[in-house]
Scaffold this active site. Structure first.
Site, PDB file in Angstrom:
ATOM      1  N   GLU A  67      -3.600  -5.381 -18.797  1.00  0.00           N
ATOM      2  CA  GLU A  67      -2.550  -4.677 -18.798  1.00  0.00           C
ATOM      3  C   GLU A  67      -1.585  -5.451 -17.899  1.00  0.00           C
ATOM      4  O   GLU A  67      -1.853  -5.648 -16.894  1.00  0.00           O
ATOM      5  CB  GLU A  67      -2.935  -3.228 -18.609  1.00  0.00           C
ATOM      6  CG  GLU A  67      -1.569  -2.271 -18.552  1.00  0.00           C
ATOM      7  CD  GLU A  67      -1.895  -0.855 -18.183  1.00  0.00           C
ATOM      8  OE1 GLU A  67      -2.891  -0.581 -17.409  1.00  0.00           O
ATOM      9  OE2 GLU A  67      -1.240   0.045 -18.505  1.00  0.00           O
TER      10      GLU A  67
ATOM     11  N   LYS B 106       2.424   2.274 -25.121  1.00  0.00           N
ATOM     12  CA  LYS B 106       1.300   2.975 -24.613  1.00  0.00           C
ATOM     13  C   LYS B 106       1.584   4.481 -24.952  1.00  0.00           C
ATOM     14  O   LYS B 106       2.748   4.909 -24.659  1.00  0.00           O
ATOM     15  CB  LYS B 106       1.268   2.716 -22.981  1.00  0.00           C
ATOM     16  CG  LYS B 106       0.119   3.509 -22.269  1.00  0.00           C
ATOM     17  CD  LYS B 106       0.230   2.830 -20.681  1.00  0.00           C
ATOM     18  CE  LYS B 106      -1.028   3.464 -19.998  1.00  0.00           C
ATOM     19  NZ  LYS B 106      -0.842   2.662 -18.506  1.00  0.00           N
TER      20      LYS B 106
ATOM     21  N   CYS C  16      -4.828   1.164 -21.558  1.00  0.00           N
ATOM     22  CA  CYS C  16      -5.373   1.864 -20.382  1.00  0.00           C
ATOM     23  C   CYS C  16      -5.646   3.419 -20.624  1.00  0.00           C
ATOM     24  O   CYS C  16      -6.794   3.716 -21.068  1.00  0.00           O
ATOM     25  CB  CYS C  16      -4.213   1.552 -19.151  1.00  0.00           C
ATOM     26  SG  CYS C  16      -4.862   1.831 -17.709  1.00  0.00           S
TER      27      CYS C  16
END
Lengths: 369, 369
Positions: free
Chosen positions: A113, A188, A225
């Site tokens: 990331e 995300k 994540c």
């Protein structure tokens, strides 16, 4: 510093018991890949490991063999260095690791990331860090990686800090195909607000849904994540047809290490796909002090990113983790047919009762409005 | 036979490294409960272990301390014995274990799946095994357990093979409160069709949704066995308010042992509740041979139920597992306030985007009709 769970177990547990321990903790034993000497014994001091997942030989389909590579890398220069130097140093290092992967005939690579910058969100400072944000289509990271894609016939997933044409910042994974074309992006979906992960200060929840990218080497998706804590996020990528889901992350030992080995792995099993968990590695120290919302004194260090990147197959078998302390490249060879084989074996899709849950969630959502 | 992962690690890994291993594999270190000598050193040779989960002291709420007990038990007589004798022998043994739990002031007990019978579904024989099926309200198992509930001021969850008033068989968990009243039931939502788990031959998917039972000691729910592979099942119990979710199971080493430590634990974390994974223990041999749908010769043995029952807190910290080979009682003391404390800390509920998923699932369900 403690190097890795696996090194420790291998060192102390005698062979017979070790077999049981590994069967319980890692599932079916994996074969180690024979990789070129140039690759494993490299002058850059990058840990390179390779494993092969097992699958059945089908009579009515050819195997669909893919090699996947995960890269975890420490930042190179201190966060006080000029930003362009920081970024170029990372480019140089990650470029070297990609070249190692090319030597091992890797087809798809995923980076960590926000790979081209320090993970500066702990500071809550917009300046200077937002300068790292860049365009998906023609930012420096995309431009840099395209060449590798073309040269090595490789798909690369590049998780960056994105700045869009309206100057909105996103946490985005760019997918560049093996011809060097950007074939899409994923933003995300779930943004943390925990401890030093002040990310909602910088960017909002993604608006790209749960895309699955059809590539020359299989159908892939990216769960960025904190999205790994959300089983529904993993689920939707599976329902949309993903065969490999990458989870590029940045997370630290004090916060999440005991969850690292279970969430991505459970997702691979529940959704009958391969999951690839990638964590940043190293300790990052920032120029100005910041507080962590925990009543403790201000400090300049984020905590230790513990690496430990690993890959899980749909049957729950998993590779050992990369080191907790060192940059590394984890390679796995897998047959994508295993996804369907495991769906037939366990039957989780058939027994899933999605209609029941669609109705239940709808009721909950409407009752809490 | 390999006794347990934890015993093995404790034996071989030196103290300092063991600290790291346990932190990674088990999370925050738990305190061992001081239990009465009569309880731990019992003449029935039952393994009794107890642990205490940590929580914060809040200023505006009292702690809500509960003691939970999980029972894993081997069957007592061979499966060739008269059924009533088989059942009475189990009653006697489980009754003794419940009495041990009472000595340790346990408030809520959960028994293993189909606890009062051998797990005979591998045979595909309806007769004689369906004779074990019984009424929720006044079957022999409910009648037997009610007395313990009243005597010890205890809630007991009793997973049985249910026969309803229309002679339909279900896999059901009965909830008996601390006054000895049946306050409800839950019928298993997801039914396996894998290997020797021919359960769809015996009973259908449950029709009771995802009930959460308000008891004197907290809000509890039951996710029966194979339902632990379904993240949506875990999710709904959480959305409906559960603080403790029990997963009474029966599963064998060749099939699922590498998944045992991760699925229930991931669910506790994702849904910020306590999860309690209970597995049957021992090897069960049946009178007539059966095949397992794997091309191998007929045989009479189901495989080894590996016990290893354990409890996980919402922060991911977990107890060691009970033995893989022995009947046992696992006790945990927990503060139910920890659920909300962890919701505040991790924010998984706040960042869950349920509306997005309700819409997505609805679209998927409608497009696949």
């Amino acid at each position: 510093m403690f190097q890795s769970l696996e090194t420790c177990l291998e060192k102390y547990v005698p062979p017979e018991e070790l077999g049981h321990v590994k069967r319980i903790l890692y599932g079916k034993q994996l074969e180690e890949l024979q990789l070129p000497e140039l690759c494993t014994n490299n002058k850059e001091n990058v840990e390179v490991k390779g494993y092969k997942f097992d699958s059945l030989v089908e009579e009515l389909r050819e195997k669909r063999i893919v090699r996947v590579g995960l890269i975890q890398n420490q930042i190179v220069l201190p966060t006080t260095a000029p930003l362009v130097e920081q970024r170029n140093a990372i480019y140089k290092k990650v470029g070297q690791i990609i070249s190692l992967a090319a030597k091992a005939n890797v087809n798809i690579i995923c980076l960590q990331e926000a790979w081209s910058m320090p993970f500066a969100f702990c500071t809550r400072e917009k300046f200077p860090w937002c300068q790292f944000a860049e365009s998906v289509e023609n930012g420096p990271s995309t431009t840099f990686l395209k060449e590798f894609c073309k040269q090595h016939n490789m798909v690369i997933i590049s998780p960056i800090l994105e700045r869009d044409e309206r100057d909105i910042i996103w946490n985005t994974a760019v997918v560049i195909d093996n011809l060097g074309n950007v074939i899409g992006k994923h933003r995300k979906n779930h943004i943390p607000r925990v401890g030093d992960f002040n990310e909602s200060t910088y960017y909002m929840e993604g608006n790209t849904g749960h895309p699955v990218f059809e590539t020359a080497f299989g159908r892939i998706a990216i769960n960025i994540c904190y999205g790994r804590h959300h089983p529904l996020n993993w689920l939707m990528f599976g329902l949309n047809g993903a065969e490999i889901v990458f989870n590029p992350s940045a997370t630290i030992d004090g916060l999440s290490e005991t969850l690292w080995g279970i969430e991505s792995r459970t997702a691979a099993v529940a959704n009958s796909y391969f999951s690839c968990a990638i964590n940043r590695v190293g300790t990052e120290i920032f120029p100005a002090e910041f507080t962590s919302g925990d009543g403790k004194p201000a400090h300049k260090e984020f905590g230790h990113f513990y690496g430990s990147s690993y890959i899980t197959a749909p049957d729950g078998s998993r590779t050992p983790g990369l080191s907790r302390t060192q940059s590394g490249l984890l390679i796995s060879e897998m047959d994508l047919n295993l996804c369907r084989q495991i769906k037939d074996h366990w039957g989780f899709q058939m027994t899933q009762r999605l209609d029941l849950y669609a109705k239940s969630l709808d009721t909950i959502v409407n009752s809490t409005k």
